[in-house]
Design an enzyme around this catalytic site. Sequence first.
Site, PDB file in Angstrom:
ATOM      1  N   LEU A   7      10.447   8.110  -7.607  1.00 63.48           N
ATOM      2  CA  LEU A   7      12.169   7.866  -7.927  1.00 63.48           C
ATOM      3  C   LEU A   7      12.685   9.200  -7.690  1.00 63.48           C
ATOM      4  CD1 LEU A   7      13.944   6.200  -9.535  1.00 63.48           C
ATOM      5  CD2 LEU A   7      13.243   7.383 -11.766  1.00 63.48           C
ATOM      6  N   ASP A   8      12.112  10.298  -7.510  1.00 58.67           N
ATOM      7  CA  ASP A   8      12.657  11.723  -7.223  1.00 58.67           C
ATOM      8  C   ASP A   8      13.293  11.754  -5.797  1.00 58.67           C
ATOM      9  OD1 ASP A   8       9.838  11.527  -6.996  1.00 58.67           O
ATOM     10  OD2 ASP A   8      10.335  13.342  -5.836  1.00 58.67           O
ATOM     11  N   GLY A  56      -5.869   5.581   2.452  1.00 60.38           N
ATOM     12  CA  GLY A  56      -5.608   7.055   2.294  1.00 60.38           C
ATOM     13  C   GLY A  56      -4.866   7.323   0.933  1.00 60.38           C
ATOM     14  N   HIS A  57      -5.546   7.932   0.267  1.00 58.79           N
ATOM     15  CA  HIS A  57      -5.127   8.341  -1.240  1.00 58.79           C
ATOM     16  C   HIS A  57      -5.052   9.828  -1.189  1.00 58.79           C
ATOM     17  CE1 HIS A  57      -6.828   4.345  -3.014  1.00 58.79           C
ATOM     18  NE2 HIS A  57      -5.944   4.225  -1.970  1.00 58.79           N
ATOM     19  N   THR A  73      -5.851  -0.170  11.431  1.00 63.56           N
ATOM     20  CA  THR A  73      -5.886   1.082  11.251  1.00 63.56           C
ATOM     21  C   THR A  73      -7.027   1.536  11.998  1.00 63.56           C
ATOM     22  OG1 THR A  73      -7.597   0.947   9.430  1.00 63.56           O
ATOM     23  CG2 THR A  73      -5.330   1.484   8.739  1.00 63.56           C
ATOM     24  N   ASN A 106      -9.921   2.637   5.636  1.00 62.67           N
ATOM     25  CA  ASN A 106      -8.227   2.364   5.992  1.00 62.67           C
ATOM     26  C   ASN A 106      -7.509   2.744   5.112  1.00 62.67           C
ATOM     27  OD1 ASN A 106      -9.441   0.342   4.100  1.00 62.67           O
ATOM     28  ND2 ASN A 106      -8.256  -1.225   5.134  1.00 62.67           N
ATOM     29  N   LYS A 151      -0.950   5.102  -5.436  1.00 61.67           N
ATOM     30  CA  LYS A 151      -1.989   4.979  -6.309  1.00 61.67           C
ATOM     31  C   LYS A 151      -2.979   6.237  -6.649  1.00 61.67           C
ATOM     32  CE  LYS A 151      -3.452   1.642  -3.909  1.00 61.67           C
ATOM     33  NZ  LYS A 151      -2.125   1.512  -2.979  1.00 61.67           N
ATOM     34  N   GLY A 169       0.804  -1.224  -0.140  1.00 60.34           N
ATOM     35  CA  GLY A 169       0.049   0.014  -0.190  1.00 60.34           C
ATOM     36  C   GLY A 169       0.759   1.305  -0.011  1.00 60.34           C
ATOM     37  N   ASP A 170       0.185   2.389  -0.127  1.00 65.29           N
ATOM     38  CA  ASP A 170       1.052   3.754  -0.030  1.00 65.29           C
ATOM     39  C   ASP A 170       1.855   3.836  -1.285  1.00 65.29           C
ATOM     40  OD1 ASP A 170      -0.693   4.253   2.456  1.00 65.29           O
ATOM     41  OD2 ASP A 170       1.182   3.123   3.523  1.00 65.29           O
ATOM     42  N   THR A 229      -4.213   8.062   6.981  1.00 62.91           N
ATOM     43  CA  THR A 229      -5.147   7.792   7.507  1.00 62.91           C
ATOM     44  C   THR A 229      -5.173   7.901   9.057  1.00 62.91           C
ATOM     45  OG1 THR A 229      -6.195   6.254   5.815  1.00 62.91           O
ATOM     46  CG2 THR A 229      -7.035   6.142   8.211  1.00 62.91           C
ATOM     47  N   GLN A 261      -4.827  -0.253  -0.802  1.00 62.16           N
ATOM     48  CA  GLN A 261      -4.042  -1.138  -0.268  1.00 62.16           C
ATOM     49  C   GLN A 261      -2.893  -1.611  -1.214  1.00 62.16           C
ATOM     50  OE1 GLN A 261      -7.518  -1.923   1.254  1.00 62.16           O
ATOM     51  NE2 GLN A 261      -6.825  -0.092   2.318  1.00 62.16           N
TER      52      GLN A 261
HETATM   53  P1  IMP Z   1      -6.801  -2.989   8.516  1.00 57.98           P
HETATM   54  O1  IMP Z   1      -7.137  -2.727   6.956  1.00 57.98           O
HETATM   55  O2  IMP Z   1      -7.171  -1.716   9.150  1.00 57.98           O
HETATM   56  O3  IMP Z   1      -7.293  -4.178   9.117  1.00 57.98           O
HETATM   57  O4  IMP Z   1      -5.343  -2.912   8.981  1.00 57.98           O
HETATM   58  C1  IMP Z   1      -4.401  -4.423   8.672  1.00 57.98           C
HETATM   59  C2  IMP Z   1      -2.880  -3.973   8.141  1.00 57.98           C
HETATM   60  O5  IMP Z   1      -3.157  -3.181   7.085  1.00 57.98           O
HETATM   61  C3  IMP Z   1      -2.256  -2.845   9.066  1.00 57.98           C
HETATM   62  O6  IMP Z   1      -1.009  -3.276   8.748  1.00 57.98           O
HETATM   63  C4  IMP Z   1      -2.604  -1.707   8.263  1.00 57.98           C
HETATM   64  O7  IMP Z   1      -1.571  -0.950   8.674  1.00 57.98           O
HETATM   65  C5  IMP Z   1      -2.684  -2.095   7.084  1.00 57.98           C
HETATM   66  N1  IMP Z   1      -3.083  -1.090   6.074  1.00 57.98           N
HETATM   67  C6  IMP Z   1      -4.630  -0.959   5.763  1.00 57.98           C
HETATM   68  N2  IMP Z   1      -4.879  -0.336   4.848  1.00 57.98           N
HETATM   69  C7  IMP Z   1      -3.708   0.394   4.502  1.00 57.98           C
HETATM   70  C8  IMP Z   1      -3.248   1.323   3.495  1.00 57.98           C
HETATM   71  O8  IMP Z   1      -4.257   2.001   2.826  1.00 57.98           O
HETATM   72  N3  IMP Z   1      -1.996   1.581   3.427  1.00 57.98           N
HETATM   73  C9  IMP Z   1      -0.949   0.983   4.080  1.00 57.98           C
HETATM   74  N4  IMP Z   1      -1.300   0.041   5.032  1.00 57.98           N
HETATM   75  C10 IMP Z   1      -2.647  -0.374   5.125  1.00 57.98           C
END
Ligand code: IMP
Length: 408
Positions: free
Chosen positions: A310-311, A39-40, A127, A37, A15, A11-12, A278, A198
């Site tokens: 990349l920057d 965060g874009h 989260t 959960n 996207k 994730g992160d 988030t 994610q």
């Molecule tokens: P949950 O989705 O809140 O159940 O979290 C489960 C795991 O996924 C945890 O380690 C969160 O930090 C991770 N996680 C959930 N959503 C994201 C996201 O959008 N970006 C990064 N990590 C995420």
Amino acid sequence: MNVVVIGAQWGDEGKGKMVDYLAREAQIIIRYSGGANAGHTIVIGTEQYALHLIPSGILYPDKIVILGAGMVIDPTALFAELEMLKSRGIDTSGRVFISDRAHLVLPRYIEIDKQRDKARKKPIGTTGRGIGITYAMKAERDGIRIADLDWKEKMDELEEEDRKFLAPYVDALKAMAIDLPSFLASHKNAQILFEGAQGTLLDLDLGTYPYVSSGMSCAAGAAIGGCVGPRALDKVLGVFKAYSTRVGNGPFPSEFDPQSEGELERFVRETGREYGVTTGRPRRCGYLDLVALRYACRTNSIDSLIMTHLDVYDTMEEIKACVAYRIGEKVVEDFPASIEALSMAKPILRSFPGWKKSLKSVRTYRELPAQAREYIEFIERYCETPVSIVSVGYEREETIIRTSPWTK
Ligand code: IMP
């Protein structure tokens, strides 16, 4: 044409920016998995938007956005997000729809999510948005869907506090509800972007289980959560960062060693703004993990990769990437399912020369310094997948397109 954008790491990956960029040529954007959960982050000029539920295409005035059947929707978060957009001059009326098969997150689930994670011997570090509990209720067949808001018997079965919570949202949710399969049947010629949330390594089936989220963040999830068959997906794009990050707990073989690489971790975190959108938690940072990236390419049938951030490496003398793991006596090049093996894995690193030059204003692949191209082309060979887009900054324009994703 139907294009899927997924996260190829934890994730992160950026996207939000890429979906916003690619949405320019789409008419419909469907988010197919996860909930608040995610965060874009999208940057447009001096404005920055953080979206959790609503697909990133909303920032264009004419796009239709849909919260798909695979999502779990917290009404409080949804209406707060709509309000935030309205207060910033974005007119969302008549173009935000929700699949009537999507599930609802209730406040009770959020509480249970937090308590359960706290009670775990080894917490996942969720989260705290009730995501896992809502998907568990869905699998138990005790969940509540948008379509159920019209089902008196089901509503009567709910606990009093759930009914009270939902009451003020029912009409507004119903007004946005659609039957997604029939909606798509009447938009057959539309260009559709399926927005993942994610990343592959947080996918319930493909990720580092149990340190995963509970939705289908893989490409196959676009079919299920988007109410289409897998053959309807024309292209899969996998977004990855030039390095790796992870929020929450769980194995991370290429994580920077806090003793010897603490300085590098701080540099990457600050330069890449690696704090959760988030939860605000600092993200764990590490080298690009090519073993994991190739696994993501294989398990999602990724047609091409999109490289972001990349920057962040612009000032570095030397860049390293993980090309294999040492697990005990063994050198491993395939991503293991075993959490024990992944936790023991030590990265085997390959070094690349840095380019020591700002990439911010580069707009074509040819203009990239030879060292940056060398890094990218090694990744392509290793993953047997082309890199079609390179992002060199947060702004929409700070993007290098090698091949348009909208060509079959
Ligand atoms: P949950 O989705 O809140 O159940 O979290 C489960 C795991 O996924 C945890 O380690 C969160 O930090 C991770 N996680 C959930 N959503 C994201 C996201 O959008 N970006 C990064 N990590 C995420």
